[in-house]
Design a protein around this motif. Structure first.
Motif, PDB file in Angstrom:
ATOM      1  N   ARG A 123       0.904  -1.231  -0.077  1.00 26.74           N
ATOM      2  CA  ARG A 123      -0.021  -0.066   0.046  1.00 26.74           C
ATOM      3  C   ARG A 123       0.909   1.359  -0.059  1.00 26.74           C
ATOM      4  O   ARG A 123       0.530   2.271  -0.818  1.00 26.74           O
ATOM      5  CB  ARG A 123      -0.797  -0.015   1.087  1.00 26.74           C
ATOM      6  N   TYR A 149      -6.510  -1.534  -6.682  1.00 20.11           N
ATOM      7  CA  TYR A 149      -7.371  -2.211  -5.467  1.00 20.11           C
ATOM      8  C   TYR A 149      -6.508  -3.223  -4.908  1.00 20.11           C
ATOM      9  O   TYR A 149      -5.678  -4.024  -5.830  1.00 20.11           O
ATOM     10  CB  TYR A 149      -8.555  -2.734  -6.212  1.00 20.11           C
ATOM     11  N   ASP A 150      -6.394  -3.744  -3.950  1.00 13.92           N
ATOM     12  CA  ASP A 150      -6.022  -4.805  -3.272  1.00 13.92           C
ATOM     13  C   ASP A 150      -6.649  -6.235  -3.777  1.00 13.92           C
ATOM     14  O   ASP A 150      -7.705  -6.326  -4.026  1.00 13.92           O
ATOM     15  CB  ASP A 150      -6.278  -4.458  -1.674  1.00 13.92           C
ATOM     16  N   ARG A 274     -10.365  -1.313   0.506  1.00 13.01           N
ATOM     17  CA  ARG A 274      -9.663  -1.824   1.268  1.00 13.01           C
ATOM     18  C   ARG A 274     -10.343  -2.009   2.589  1.00 13.01           C
ATOM     19  O   ARG A 274     -10.040  -2.902   3.251  1.00 13.01           O
ATOM     20  CB  ARG A 274      -8.332  -0.863   1.455  1.00 13.01           C
TER      21      ARG A 274
END
Length: 331
Positions: A123, A149-150, A274
């Motif tokens: 991140r 995006y994660d 997240r």
């Protein structure tokens, strides 16, 4: 021989039929309705993040702009939706970086083995100048890379036996995305890589076409693959994130103010995604374990050593190498 342009035209026509069918079922869409695609199910964090963008668009423009999201792979595989978005048949598509490595070679730096130490490291890198420069590098060929995006830590799971070290994967057919890097990585870990699209994995596990796969907890849970693959190895071999693409054609058709709003909402959706991801990942892990999945701690150093030749091979590319060194500085 069918030319690529003809093929893309046929794909766009097919997408138009699929989109029209969805519109017919839901009623004719009003002007200003964007279309978006995701292979994941409707409650998946990435799908909810795109839906949030649509809701905020409608709210901030008084309903003049909105979004219709086609989830669960209704429009096709990620590789297909990338092309459809390039040519304006779709406005938005969410894809994993595994689907980009053969199209945009520099993107492979984010999928390589053990690039990130942990989620915090990932991140920091993606939220900083490294991430901004990567988004700029990927904004080409009719696509605008809007945000990351994660996608959590990818691990290996299978239906045959526990895996503690790379040697335990010998002889196993492990599903990987349609990506040269992931195929090389699985092979280096001792497995027989079997590239399949995401939607084919459950059936392939069930029919023993493959022995296992590699992915994250929410993917194992949302597709119910845990029913046929109950051995999970905590390899954390890749943290390949997701990317939200917007069609350059779609953005160009907007006023400058609307264009800025769309891009701003995409950026703002990351925090929301997240929050959902962290909650969903923990719940998915707990649910899978409660339903019989056995978690095995692995010799992570052995997996790092096994995949180091893959890292060296792909870092021979100077662009990947430059981004890799910048990412490691954020560790």
């Amino acid at each position: 021989m069918i030319k690529r342009r003809q093929l893309l035209g046929g794909m766009a026509a097919g997408a138009a039929v699929a989109l029209a069918g969805g519109h017919a079922q839901a009623g004719a869409p009003p002007p200003g309705t964007f279309t978006a695609s995701d292979v994941h199910v409707k409650d998946y964090p990435t799908v909810q993040a795109i839906q949030w963008i649509g809701e905020q668009l409608a709210k901030e423009t008084g309903g003049r702009l909105s979004m219709r999201v086609y989830h669960s792979g209704q429009i096709g595989r990620e590789n297909d939706t990338i092309d459809l978005t390039r040519y304006g048949a779709l406005d938005f598509t969410r894809v994993n970086f595994a689907a980009l490595t053969n199209i945009f070679p520099v993107s492979g730096v984010l999928t390589l083995p053990y690039v990130f130490d942990d989620v915090g490291h990932m991140r920091r890198a993606l939220d900083g100048t490294v991430g901004k420069d990567l988004l700029a590098a990927l904004s080409q060929r009719g696509l605008v890379a809007a945000c990351f995006y994660d996608s959590g830590a990818r691990c290996i799971y299978n239906g045959r036996r526990p895996v503690h070290e790379p040697g335990d994967l010998r002889g196993m057919k492990i599903r990987v995305p349609l990506s040269d890097i992931f195929m090389s990585m699985a092979q280096a870990m001792g497995a027989n890589p079997t590239p399949l699209s995401f939607g084919e994995v459950f059936t392939a596990l069930q029919t023993h076409l493959i022995d296992g796969a590699e992915n994250n907890w929410p993917s194992l849970d949302s597709t119910r693959q845990f029913e046929v693959a109950r051995h999970w190895a905590e390899t954390h071999h890749s943290m390949s994130p997701e990317l939200l693409f917007i069609s350059e054609r779609s953005l160009r058709a907007l006023t400058p103010a609307d264009r800025d709003l769309v891009l701003d909402l995409a950026t703002r959706s990351v925090t929301m995604m997240r929050t959902l991801w962290d909650k969903d990942e923990a719940a998915a892990r707990a649910h899978c374990i409660a339903n019989g999945v056995q978690v095995t701690e692995v010799d992570k150093d052995a997996f790092r050593r096994a995949t180091e030749p893959v890292l060296k091979t792909y870092l021979a590319d100077p662009d990947r190498n430059r981004f890799y060194r910048r990412i490691r500085q954020e560790a």
